[in-house]
Structures are given as structure tokens and as C-alpha cells.
Motif scaffolding. Structure first.
Motif, PDB file in Angstrom:
ATOM      1  N   HIS A   1       3.179  -4.721   8.538  1.00 37.60           N
ATOM      2  CA  HIS A   1       4.092  -5.332   9.277  1.00 37.60           C
ATOM      3  C   HIS A   1       5.485  -4.789   9.341  1.00 37.60           C
ATOM      4  O   HIS A   1       6.050  -4.713  10.135  1.00 37.60           O
ATOM      5  N   ILE A   2       5.631  -4.112   8.006  1.00 35.61           N
ATOM      6  CA  ILE A   2       6.650  -3.107   8.126  1.00 35.61           C
ATOM      7  C   ILE A   2       6.000  -1.976   7.593  1.00 35.61           C
ATOM      8  O   ILE A   2       5.390  -1.776   6.472  1.00 35.61           O
ATOM      9  N   GLY A   3       6.175  -0.506   8.222  1.00 36.94           N
ATOM     10  CA  GLY A   3       5.496   0.304   7.882  1.00 36.94           C
ATOM     11  C   GLY A   3       6.746   1.465   7.566  1.00 36.94           C
ATOM     12  O   GLY A   3       7.883   1.409   8.233  1.00 36.94           O
ATOM     13  N   ILE A   4       6.387   2.414   6.485  1.00 41.86           N
ATOM     14  CA  ILE A   4       7.399   3.520   6.179  1.00 41.86           C
ATOM     15  C   ILE A   4       6.708   4.655   6.127  1.00 41.86           C
ATOM     16  O   ILE A   4       5.729   4.902   5.499  1.00 41.86           O
ATOM     17  N   LEU A   5       7.414   5.501   6.886  1.00 42.58           N
ATOM     18  CA  LEU A   5       6.858   7.035   7.056  1.00 42.58           C
ATOM     19  C   LEU A   5       7.803   8.092   6.487  1.00 42.58           C
ATOM     20  O   LEU A   5       8.709   7.906   6.975  1.00 42.58           O
ATOM     21  N   GLY A   6       7.424   8.700   5.445  1.00 44.02           N
ATOM     22  CA  GLY A   6       8.245   9.751   4.943  1.00 44.02           C
ATOM     23  C   GLY A   6       8.109  10.982   5.744  1.00 44.02           C
ATOM     24  O   GLY A   6       7.079  11.415   6.025  1.00 44.02           O
TER      25      GLY A   6
ATOM     26  N   GLY B   1      -1.332   5.954   3.764  1.00 43.24           N
ATOM     27  CA  GLY B   1      -1.162   4.703   3.264  1.00 43.24           C
ATOM     28  C   GLY B   1      -0.761   3.757   4.528  1.00 43.24           C
ATOM     29  O   GLY B   1      -0.142   2.808   4.351  1.00 43.24           O
ATOM     30  N   HIS B   2      -1.493   4.138   5.515  1.00 40.62           N
ATOM     31  CA  HIS B   2      -1.706   3.102   6.759  1.00 40.62           C
ATOM     32  C   HIS B   2      -0.517   2.423   7.352  1.00 40.62           C
ATOM     33  O   HIS B   2      -0.376   1.222   7.699  1.00 40.62           O
ATOM     34  N   HIS B   3       0.586   3.253   7.202  1.00 40.91           N
ATOM     35  CA  HIS B   3       2.082   2.773   7.484  1.00 40.91           C
ATOM     36  C   HIS B   3       1.967   2.386   8.846  1.00 40.91           C
ATOM     37  O   HIS B   3       2.628   1.253   9.328  1.00 40.91           O
ATOM     38  N   HIS B   4       1.095   2.752  10.100  1.00 37.19           N
ATOM     39  CA  HIS B   4       1.069   2.360  11.225  1.00 37.19           C
ATOM     40  C   HIS B   4       0.794   0.926  11.545  1.00 37.19           C
ATOM     41  O   HIS B   4       1.211   0.211  12.348  1.00 37.19           O
TER      42      HIS B   4
ATOM     43  N   ILE C   1       0.758  -1.097  -0.221  1.00 37.76           N
ATOM     44  CA  ILE C   1      -0.160   0.060  -0.206  1.00 37.76           C
ATOM     45  C   ILE C   1       1.018   1.126   0.079  1.00 37.76           C
ATOM     46  O   ILE C   1       1.981   1.295   0.777  1.00 37.76           O
ATOM     47  N   ALA C   2       0.541   2.197  -0.879  1.00 37.70           N
ATOM     48  CA  ALA C   2       1.259   3.393  -0.771  1.00 37.70           C
ATOM     49  C   ALA C   2       0.243   4.608  -1.109  1.00 37.70           C
ATOM     50  O   ALA C   2      -0.447   4.449  -2.131  1.00 37.70           O
TER      51      ALA C   2
ATOM     52  N   LYS D   1       3.562  -1.067   4.039  1.00 39.22           N
ATOM     53  CA  LYS D   1       2.544   0.175   3.816  1.00 39.22           C
ATOM     54  C   LYS D   1       3.396   1.228   4.065  1.00 39.22           C
ATOM     55  O   LYS D   1       4.215   1.387   5.020  1.00 39.22           O
ATOM     56  N   ILE D   2       3.221   2.241   2.997  1.00 42.02           N
ATOM     57  CA  ILE D   2       4.084   3.589   2.994  1.00 42.02           C
ATOM     58  C   ILE D   2       3.230   4.776   2.971  1.00 42.02           C
ATOM     59  O   ILE D   2       2.266   4.822   2.105  1.00 42.02           O
ATOM     60  N   SER D   3       3.580   5.794   3.725  1.00 38.47           N
ATOM     61  CA  SER D   3       2.840   7.051   3.729  1.00 38.47           C
ATOM     62  C   SER D   3       3.781   8.092   3.588  1.00 38.47           C
ATOM     63  O   SER D   3       4.768   7.946   4.091  1.00 38.47           O
ATOM     64  N   GLY D   4       3.373   9.121   2.850  1.00 45.69           N
ATOM     65  CA  GLY D   4       4.108  10.254   2.545  1.00 45.69           C
ATOM     66  C   GLY D   4       4.083  11.210   3.649  1.00 45.69           C
ATOM     67  O   GLY D   4       5.059  12.149   3.520  1.00 45.69           O
TER      68      GLY D   4
END
Length: 552
Positions: free
Chosen positions: A469-474, A463-466, A413-414, A454-457
Motif C-alpha cells: 500500500h506504501i512501498g519503499i525502494l532503496g 521486499g515486494h515494495h511494488h 515486509i523487508a 513493504k521495503i526493498s533494498g
């Protein structure tokens, strides 16, 4: 599938005409942007980083082939030849010209679609399980109730100006495939001691700056009283939710600050006033709405096992697709098909006009003219005969949509991120593309298994990064885009919020960082069948943190 009644048709027609006049006044300068902003947001029109963006509602994620063809037509005629499917089971068009928006809305109305309440401080599009009405594990099809909630919430005069936007998700299965615990209100089908079907009601979940897991406020609300109970919650929120600080305006903050028991007491007091009144749902009304969602004319077929191992030997790509993209159906001889919108190197959730046309064709031919949008930014054909799976796959190959990666590491998800969004701090799409290239090898993906990235900018967490399983927050720091990595999130019935592992990484370093986390998992899992999230919960974050940052 639901069709507009006279009220729906009338209010969409009237709103379209009203907004057409407002657009004309904006174009002539009679309205400035500040005056126009609240008007456009009521109609799903945002001003993004480079252009306007129109968000179109797809109630509970259900579409017909005709509606998908109209979305393809809009993408081709008024945009740049593609649309972006979102985690709200909606579609966004990123490049419409303002002067064309009234015509787009009129085109949408012609196929019973609109963009109303896809923005603003109101009750947004109700989302649900993408396999609703088809899943083998389902207690009840939640879509009739979702439709009743849509009707109740549309242009609700009391809830048109809430303290903040309000999101409701509903699932009819014990397995939570709609992330209900991360919504303002989440509904999960339940049965009482008498075997009656009703709803668990969860309240106060959400992501963004302050991620919180919802709390169960009521373990069983019968269908007939559900609207009255929802109205009671909204009244309490509308009365006490904060309006002085938008960062503290969501119901999750109210529940957290006041406590669940206090909120529950207030809701029950409201409920005692409205229960048994005009919001009571008679069974005949439930049956009437339910008839729109009657099962299609299934054939009586024998149970048809799929020999995935044999098919994999004959055609490895088809075997992978069968292994990952097929979901169990409650009818023998049928299956649900996930159409991945996550090709290697692609932008998650994007589909071209030609691809939308191809999916519409497959839905009409093989899935009783029905398809779904998932909150994981994929599409679904809910009712496909097992005997037709090969034909569906071949059609997807031709359309460039046959990636057999549903649920795997490349099925990310991004959000649109800084490529489009004015709120973003960093780009999301290039990060997703780089990770998918890093793990492109099918054998590598199969070895890793179920892993949700899941990736959020930005901190708004679209992007539901929270819950990755691995979340990425920009984030942005001194003019540099950095990416924080979180670990251990889960949006299912085993809900958890991921923990930040440490300082952020520059963009080019993110794929290697993810690979180090994966290598820890592969080296430390107890069996080849232990999922990534189970290994994380068993080990804790220490070995993963060490892999990223070394010993401290």
C-alpha cells in the motif's frame, strides 16, 4: 503433512554427498569460485556481502515441530543464533561457514528438508496461502496440488536450466493470500458449471525491474490435466524465453512482448500434444497425496465466539492480539494464529533459536504439530482451539513473540538489504525499525488499521515494495542511500502496482514522510472503517504527493 518417499530420500541423500565433495574441492583449491558458483547455487548457497548464505526450502510453507527444532539447532550450532524467514516461505541462514554446509545439509535431510532449487534458473519453492487447509473461505486445500507440483518440478531434466528463475504460487480460496498474480505462474482454485474444482491459471506476473500483473491464460484447468498444462507453459517459455539479456529473461517479458493470445496459442498447441499422456493425474494419485494432508483429529466443539472487547478491557495487549492475529477456521471452536515476527524495533522475519524452539513447542502442544511460514514473513499455528488461545498467547509472551500487529502498519515486509545482500543499494532493516518505532503506539496503529508497508533494498524487489500500500525502494545516488516511495500497490485479488510519488528521501526523513501519508489518509477517509488502500484509490495520488513535496 507430507513425508518423504523413497525417491525424495534417495535424491536428497545423493545430492548432499555430491555437494559435500564439491565443497571439499573448493576448500582445497581444486575448484575456484567461478567454477564453484553454479554448483553452490544448485544447492541454495549464496555468497552474500559478508559471508555465505544458505536458503532452506520450506515447501508450501508447512513445517512440523521437529523440523522447526532442527532449524533452531542449525541456527544455534552453525550460525549466529537466528534465522530469517523470507517472502518465499523459506528460511535463510546468513552466517554459515562453508566447511559446515555439508553437515548442515545432512542435518536437514534427517528431518526431510533440503536447500535444492532454492536458487538458480529452475522452478523454485512453490508457495501458497499460509492458512491453507484451515481457512473458512477455502474452496479446496491447495497443498496436495502444491506437493504434486513439487514432485514434478524437482530435478526436472527439461527445466533445470530455464532462461531465468521461475516461481509458482497457488491458493485454494477466492481471497488471494499468496500474491498469485505476481508470479510467473499463479494458480487459484475455481469451479466450473458442473461444480467440479479446478484451477484458474495466471501467467506472466512478477516484480523486479519491470513489475507486471499476471494475465489469466486459462479460466479452468481440471486437476487431472494441471501438470500437462504447466508443462506446456514451461516448454513454451524454455523455447522462446530470452537468454541474451537476464533483465528480459522472465516469462513476464515474453508474455508482454509476444502478447497473451500468441503465448496461449503456443501453450494450447503443446497441451494438445501432452494432454492425456503420462502427465495425466489419476484420481487415485490425487487421493494418495491428499491423504498426507488429511485434517487432524479435531474435536467436535461448539462455535465459540471470542469476546474481544471484554478481553481488551481485562488485558489490552491480549485484546489487541486477539483482534489482529486470529484468523477464522473452518471448524467450529478452532482458530488460526499468526505469530508476528515484527516486534517494534526488530528485523522483520527474524527469529532466534530460542524463539523457534518455543514455536515448535506451541505447535506440538496446541496445533497438532503443524505450523506455517507466511509470505509476509510471519509464522502461523493453523489449528488452535479457541479455548487454548490464552495459553498460546502466554507462551508467545514468554518467547517475545506476542506482538498483536498482524496486518497493521508495523507488520512490514523487508528484505535483508545492504546489511547482508551483495545486490542491494541501500539498507532495508533500519528503515523498517525506524518506522516501527515511529508508529509503536498501539492506539496509533489501531487508528490507522490495515496498511501494508513493504521495503526493498534494490530494484530486484525481494521486499515486494511494488505491491505495498506504501512501498519503499532503496536506491543509491552519488554515494547516498535514498528511498523512493510508491503508493497504491496491492498483492491481493485486487492486484495493482504502486506508483512512484517523486524523488527519494534520505533515510532519516523516511519515517516522517510515511507519517505525512498516513495523516492525509486519516484526514481524508470517508469513514473510520475505510481502509488506507480504498482511500488511495478514491482520491488518487495527488493529495499524498502534495503532502510529501508540496504544490508543484
Amino acid at each position: 503433512m507430507y513425508r518423504y518417499d523413497e525417491f525424495d530420500a534417495a535424491f536428497v541423500r545423493e545430492r548432499t554427498a555430491q555437494f559435500s565433495d564439491q565443497v571439499n574441492r573448493r576448500l582445497t583449491g581444486e575448484l575456484n569460485e567461478d567454477q564453484f558458483r553454479p554448483l553452490r547455487l544448485m544447492n541454495g548457497l549464496y555468497l552474500q556481502l559478508h559471508a555465505y548464505m544458505l536458503r532452506v526450502a520450506v515447501p508450501y510453507g508447512t513445517l512440523s515441530g521437529r523440523q522447526m527444532r532442527k532449524l533452531a539447532h542449525i541456527a544455534r550450532t552453525y550460525d549466529r543464533g537466528y534465522g530469517h524467514f523470507t517472502t518465499r516461505q523459506n528460511i535463510q541462514f546468513n552466517w554459515p561457514r562453508l566447511k559446515d554446509v555439508p553437515e548442515i545439509l545432512a542435518e536437514l535431510a534427517s528431518v526431510e528438508m533440503h536447500a535444492i532449487q532454492t536458487s538458480g534458473n529452475c522452478i523454485r519453492n512453490v508457495t501458497t496461502d499460509q492458512f491453507a487447509g484451515a481457512a473458512a473461505d477455502e474452496i479446496i486445500d491447495p497443498r496436495p496440488v502444491a506437493e504434486i507440483i513439487r514432485q514434478w518440478s524437482s530435478l526436472h531434466p527439461e527445466f533445470s536450466y530455464l532462461p531465468r528463475k521461475f516461481k509458482i504460487a497457488i491458493t485454494g480460496a477466492p481471497a488471494d493470500r499468496a500474491a498469485i498474480r505476481f508470479h510467473d505462474i499463479g494458480l487459484q482454485a475455481a469451479t466450473n458449471a458442473a461444480g467440479d474444482v479446478g484451477w484458474e491459471v495466471w501467467v506472466g506476473g512478477g516484480l523486479g525491474r519491470t513489475p507486471m500483473i499476471g494475465k489469466m491464460i486459462n479460466g479452468f484447468v481440471p486437476n487431472e490435466h494441471l501438470l500437462a498444462y504447466l508443462e506446456s507453459i514451461l516448454r513454451v517459455y524454455n523455447r522462446y524465453g530470452r537468454r541474451d539479456n537476464k533483465y528480459k529473461a522472465r516469462i513476464k517479458i515474453l508474455v508482454h512482448e509476444e502478447g497473451l493470445e500468441t503465448i496461449k496459442a503456443q501453450v494450447e498447441a503443446e497441451f494438445s500434444e501432452v494432454r492425456g499422456g503420462v502427465l495425466t493425474l489419476p484420481q487415485e494419485e490425487l487421493d494418495r497425496i491428499g491423504s498426507y494432508f488429511a485434517p487432524p483429529s479435531f474435536e467436535d466443539l461448539p462455535a465459540t465466539p471470542i469476546d474481544i472487547a471484554r478481553e481488551t478491557i481485562l488485558d489490552p495487549a491480549y485484546g489487541r492480539w486477539l483482534d489482529n492475529n486470529i484468523f477464522s477456521h473452518y471448524r467450529p471452536g478452532y482458530a488460526s494464529v499468526t505469530i508476528s515476527l515484527k516486534p517494534i524495533g526488530g528485523a522483520p522475519g527474524d527469529a532466534t533459536d530460542a524463539q523457534m524452539e518455543a514455536v515448535a513447542d506451541l505447535a506440538e502442544r496446541y496445533s497438532f504439530d503443524e505450523l506455517r511460514v507466511s509470505h509476509e514473513q510471519n509464522l502461523v499455528l493453523p489449528h488452535v482451539r479457541v479455548a487454548d488461545l490464552r495459553a498460546v498467547y502466554d507462551g508467545l509472551v514468554e518467547a517475545g513473540l506476542a506482538e498483536g500487529n498482524a496486518g497493521l502498519i508495523t507488520d512490514m515486509i523487508a528484505c535483508p538489504g545492504l546489511d547482508f545482500c551483495a545486490l542491494a543499494n541501500a539498507r532495508s532493516i533500519p528503515i523498517a525499525q525506524a518506522i516501527s518505532h515511529k508508529f509503536a503506539a498501539p492506539e496509533r496503529q489501531a487508528e490507522i488499521g490495515d496498511l501494508k508497508i513493504k521495503i526493498s533494498g534494490c530494484i530486484n524487489a525481494c521486499g515486494h515494495h511494488h505491491v505495498g500500500h506504501i512501498g519503499i525502494l532503496g536506491v543509491e545516488k552519488k554515494g547516498t542511500e535514498l528511498y523512493q516511495i510508491t503508493l497504491g500497490g496491492d498483492g491481493t485479488e485486487h492486484a495493482s502496482v504502486g506508483k512512484i510519488l517523486g524523488p527519494g528521501f534520505v533515510a532519516d526523513a523516511v519515517p516522517d514522510a510515511i507519517e505525512r501519508l498516513v495523516d492525509v489518509y486519516l484526514g481524508r477517509r470517508e469513514t473510520p472503517d475505510e481502509p488506507f488502500i480504498a482511500t488511495v484509490r478514491r482520491l488518487g495520488d495527488a493529495p499524498f504527493k502534495e503532502a510529501l513535496y508540496g504544490t508543484t
